[in-house]
Scaffold this active site. Sequence first.
Site, short mmCIF file in Angstrom:
data_model
loop_
_atom_site.label_atom_id
_atom_site.label_comp_id
_atom_site.label_asym_id
_atom_site.label_seq_id
_atom_site.Cartn_x
_atom_site.Cartn_y
_atom_site.Cartn_z
N SER A 163 0.81 -1.22 0.00
CA SER A 163 0.00 0.00 0.00
C SER A 163 0.85 1.27 0.00
CB SER A 163 -0.97 0.01 1.18
OG SER A 163 -0.29 0.05 2.40
N LYS A 172 -5.90 5.19 7.38
CA LYS A 172 -4.84 6.03 6.81
C LYS A 172 -5.30 7.48 6.71
CE LYS A 172 -2.92 1.97 4.88
NZ LYS A 172 -2.36 1.20 3.84
#
Length: 195
Positions: free
Chosen positions: A95, A140
């Site tokens: 990611s 996030k």
Amino acid sequence: MSPGDIIRKVDGKPIGKFEDLSALLAEKKPGDQVSVQLERKNKDLDERVELINISTDKKVVKAGLGVSIGEVRKVEPAVEDQEVKFVDTRIGGPSAGLMFTLEIYNQLTPGDLSKGYRIAGTGTIDENGTVGEIGGVQFKIVAAERQHADIFFVPVNNYDIAKAKADQIGSKMKLVKVQTAQEALEYLQQLEPKA
């Protein structure tokens, strides 16, 4: 499976890159079992693994191994003095692909892509520069907000979840949805420097 395992074959088919695994599992469904040949600490092992739903979209079912998969690639610099080095940031995994790509570009080209903005983002990256979706984008968003990010690059397929979380926490970050690393670069290149 354990951290650091290297997947060599699934159902007898070699896995050379991440896309091979995705293609092989595309026709599978959660609950199916696959045989996995892997390498752990220089020893070959065979395991049976039950697939689980790994989709981040509640409307979509996507079978997977239930572990974070990364692809190890070694890239030799064509020009020795242009090798890119990273400080040990304890950041890794698929990611971080888009953000690592942007930082590499930033190191190899004149100027500073960030132009004074605090840039955050997420997304896998493939060899064609396509930005892929990730799991846990809402976490996030919260982390980037806590670090006072101005701009957050988010994969197109994660945008709705990211936007909902940003709205929920009252974030003023600019969310920029991208399908490719080129789109992220073009966005940064057109920015006026932060006053």
